[in-house]
Design a protein around this motif. Sequence first.
Motif, PDB file in Angstrom:
ATOM      1  N   GLU A 170       0.826  -1.210   0.000  1.00 16.34           N
ATOM      2  CA  GLU A 170       0.000   0.000   0.000  1.00 16.34           C
ATOM      3  C   GLU A 170       0.859   1.259   0.000  1.00 16.34           C
ATOM      4  O   GLU A 170       0.546   2.231  -0.690  1.00 16.34           O
ATOM      5  N   SER A 171       1.937   1.245   0.749  1.00 17.42           N
ATOM      6  CA  SER A 171       2.843   2.402   0.797  1.00 17.42           C
ATOM      7  C   SER A 171       3.435   2.677  -0.576  1.00 17.42           C
ATOM      8  O   SER A 171       3.456   3.820  -1.052  1.00 17.42           O
ATOM      9  N   VAL A 172       3.922   1.611  -1.208  1.00 17.05           N
ATOM     10  CA  VAL A 172       4.544   1.761  -2.529  1.00 17.05           C
ATOM     11  C   VAL A 172       3.519   2.251  -3.539  1.00 17.05           C
ATOM     12  O   VAL A 172       3.797   3.170  -4.339  1.00 17.05           O
ATOM     13  N   HIS A 173       2.329   1.683  -3.506  1.00 17.39           N
ATOM     14  CA  HIS A 173       1.275   2.078  -4.450  1.00 17.39           C
ATOM     15  C   HIS A 173       0.941   3.564  -4.309  1.00 17.39           C
ATOM     16  O   HIS A 173       0.804   4.283  -5.319  1.00 17.39           O
ATOM     17  N   GLU A 174       0.819   4.032  -3.083  1.00 24.36           N
ATOM     18  CA  GLU A 174       0.475   5.442  -2.858  1.00 24.36           C
ATOM     19  C   GLU A 174       1.586   6.365  -3.350  1.00 24.36           C
ATOM     20  O   GLU A 174       1.324   7.382  -4.010  1.00 24.36           O
ATOM     21  N   SER A 190       8.319  13.065  -0.201  1.00 26.01           N
ATOM     22  CA  SER A 190       9.223  12.729   0.904  1.00 26.01           C
ATOM     23  C   SER A 190       8.698  11.541   1.696  1.00 26.01           C
ATOM     24  O   SER A 190       7.493  11.420   1.932  1.00 26.01           O
ATOM     25  N   ILE A 191       9.632  10.683   2.109  1.00 34.81           N
ATOM     26  CA  ILE A 191       9.321   9.587   3.036  1.00 34.81           C
ATOM     27  C   ILE A 191      10.021   9.923   4.343  1.00 34.81           C
ATOM     28  O   ILE A 191      11.242  10.078   4.388  1.00 34.81           O
ATOM     29  N   THR A 201      13.995   1.106   2.214  1.00 34.13           N
ATOM     30  CA  THR A 201      13.417  -0.082   1.578  1.00 34.13           C
ATOM     31  C   THR A 201      12.220   0.288   0.707  1.00 34.13           C
ATOM     32  O   THR A 201      12.089  -0.187  -0.426  1.00 34.13           O
ATOM     33  N   ILE A 202      11.348   1.154   1.223  1.00 33.46           N
ATOM     34  CA  ILE A 202      10.187   1.595   0.441  1.00 33.46           C
ATOM     35  C   ILE A 202      10.654   2.373  -0.787  1.00 33.46           C
ATOM     36  O   ILE A 202      10.139   2.173  -1.896  1.00 33.46           O
ATOM     37  N   GLY A 320       4.891  19.854  -1.083  1.00 36.33           N
ATOM     38  CA  GLY A 320       5.185  18.483  -1.488  1.00 36.33           C
ATOM     39  C   GLY A 320       4.380  17.468  -0.693  1.00 36.33           C
ATOM     40  O   GLY A 320       3.805  17.767   0.361  1.00 36.33           O
ATOM     41  N   PHE A 321       4.377  16.239  -1.196  1.00 33.35           N
ATOM     42  CA  PHE A 321       3.667  15.161  -0.517  1.00 33.35           C
ATOM     43  C   PHE A 321       4.605  14.517   0.496  1.00 33.35           C
ATOM     44  O   PHE A 321       5.734  14.152   0.176  1.00 33.35           O
ATOM     45  N   ARG A 322       4.143  14.400   1.730  1.00 33.75           N
ATOM     46  CA  ARG A 322       4.963  13.815   2.796  1.00 33.75           C
ATOM     47  C   ARG A 322       4.291  12.542   3.303  1.00 33.75           C
ATOM     48  O   ARG A 322       3.124  12.543   3.660  1.00 33.75           O
ATOM     49  N   TYR A 323       5.071  11.476   3.364  1.00 46.51           N
ATOM     50  CA  TYR A 323       4.534  10.164   3.735  1.00 46.51           C
ATOM     51  C   TYR A 323       5.305   9.592   4.914  1.00 46.51           C
ATOM     52  O   TYR A 323       6.536   9.573   4.915  1.00 46.51           O
TER      53      TYR A 323
END
Length: 842
Positions: A170-174, A190-191, A201-202, A320-323
Amino acid sequence: MAEAVVSFLVERVGDFIIQEGRSLSGVGDQVRRAHRDLLFIRGFLKDADAKRRDSEAIRIFVAQIRDAAYDLEDVIEAFVLKVDSKRKGGIKNVLKRLGCIFVEGVRRYKIGSEIRVITITISDLKQDLRTYGIQEIRDSSTSLQLCEGQQLLRRTYSHVIDRDVVGLEESVHELVGHLVKEEHRHRVVSIIGMGGSGKTTIAKQVYHHKEVTDHFDCLAWVCISQQYQVRDVLERIYVKLLCPTKEERDEIAKLKDDEIPGRLSRLQNEKKCLIVLDDIWKTETWDFLKAAFECDEDSKSRILLTTRNEQVASHADENGFRYRPPPLNKSESWKLFEKIAMSGRKAGIDAEVYKKMEELGKKMLPHCAGLPLAITVLAGLLARKNTVSEWNTVHENVCVYISRGIDRHEEEHASVSWVLALSYDDLPYHLKPCFLYLGHFPEDHEIRVKSLTKLWIAEGFIFLTQQRQGSRETMEDVAYNWLNELVERCVIQVGERSSTLEKIKSCRMHDLLRDLCLRKAEEENFLQVVKGSHKNEAMHPVSSSMVTIVSPMGKIRRLAIYLDENDDKLVPSREERGGQLRSLLYFGPNDYNWFPKRKELILSLFKDFKLLRVLRIEGMGDREVKIELPREIGNMVHLRFLSLRRSNIKSFPPFLGNLICLQTLDFRVKTGDMFIPNVICKMNKLRHLYLPWWYTARGKLQLSTLGDLQTLDSVSSRYCDLNDLAKLGNLRKLSIRLTSSQSKILEKILDAAGCVLNCIRSLWLYNSVGMESGAEVSQIVARCGQIYTIQVEAVWAHTRTTERVPLLFKPHQVTFVWMCSQGRPNGRTREAAQPEKSSTGK
């Protein structure tokens, strides 16, 4: 950390010199000399911190410097307090002193002599620096070889794919969606997460994802880490994006430093590029690199970065998108563990052995708390253990094995402790004591932010010189900003946020970060955690369940005591703890309701703690026994923080007026109708005052001297003079109980206090009079123009009608409007009640 301790103590002593210069008469020159010596020593402590890991002599030397700095602060404060206390009291006090002026002179001389001894000690330590081969380091490149070694160990490579990946779909898909889809136009993705949370790893899974490789024309992966060369980083990115021939590589190598950013920028405009910047630590790093990433608005190139610091992500791109990767759940954790530790075992060993290993594995797994690195370390260790006996050994010491990577010396850099310690090492010196202070609180404890920041201030971690010049920023604001920085650096977690302002109300620590915190606190002799014993024996200091008990290096300054119902002893003896204790926090088996085995033990909680600054005894008492505070508490003149919240205290003794340094007094005790003597006015450094819910007084309590007061909780219109509000210019949170109708004089009082009320941010009103005082409520509310939180309670005996208070402010200003009718609270407290959201609240 010694550098951190000495740095903030240097600032504290400097603050004393500025603020209390007059009070240092007779010892000022010695204090200034010691201050200069500590400033000099501070420049050498980065090197000392790095070298003491391999040298017991340097470790002892650093402990001596730390203790000398603490001792200097203690004795200066004692001197200042002694001088100031004798200046006050007018002619009556002067006459009283004439009979004992010789004794007083002897005491001042004794304290002055102690200052001289400590000054000489610090001077001698300064001379010993070069004896131990300790060098001065003026910049952040301390222990360069160590940092370079760490960088090589931490460097990541895009072609090295993690085989053991679980729960990331799910993380990778998003993240892939935010990089490739047109509706998401984020330049930077950003992760963000704590060390070991799976950021890299992601990022690798995203980097090699088919949608990503099909979408972008060229891709580049670089690991930044803490030591880097800007030219080297940008050149590597450029080479990876271009895939040049040997001749083109030679040409790139000849480019000037200021030519590469421009070429990189043009390339990102011409092609769709994905650049991964792995492991960025500081905002300055982005500033050094950003010229190469300046692109046109319609550029289809993207940047994916990983960081432990949310400030880096927001600095790189505010929009930016922050995850933040979530921790692995129970099922995912087991799947990852099984994949590494149990793979291939079933066919090769007895079914009973396999079943026992499986049981032990499931018992150990919760200690990893869903952290992928912790699970990988534990499972990798057990993969090489082939007997149940060996698995049992790991199970019995599971926290040690996870954190320190025992049996993995050849891969020490992969241990959880090593990875998490990088985050601690990267903290600026002013945040390290704040982080270590969190070690006081028990495992899984939800820490109230307002209490925590008050504790930091009481300890002296935050002081006046750290407030921005010309701003109205308070020490509480500075403390909250520091807490927020710890959250952004992913070393503490947010518990609860306020519903509208999104301010952090509570925080907590990941179990493994708490273990790191406790171990570092032990190494620095910053804190000792004491667990009570079920047997009638001396308490023993421990720093966590995973650390072997050792004798502290230096004097014990802070104690957190976790009590047990069967304890025969509530505090270590003076011989066990020494006489320099600054902080004493008690946590009962149930922090909301506990009581010692014998009532006589209570005296030991308050006895013989003359240097104490912080005392927290919350939730102590039962329904049958009311606790009489002993006179000894009046001797704790250094106290800044005293909380007896929810304790069953019998009375408010007049000798509490001796505590003239108090900044926070939380006396929200269980006892009702308590008499309060008029001594609070002596505590003129109070910043936060919480009074009991019901109390009486002889005449009116004087509050006008409390000019620093920010919180005034439970001021009674019957027993407090509301005219005093006009003198409380720093008041931000106010709780008023209207117990008499004062319509005729209230308007005059409110006009005088208008400026103060207009600064109020949070207002709580309890109208215990009835309908005739509705006008008073309206008058008070109308003058609070900057309010964002309001709660109103009213009581009537014969009606269920809700009091109607005109809404005299814009709806978006209000967090809660809580209006209800009820009788006198029957054992109910405001903090236990949950207000309903108003229709105007957002």
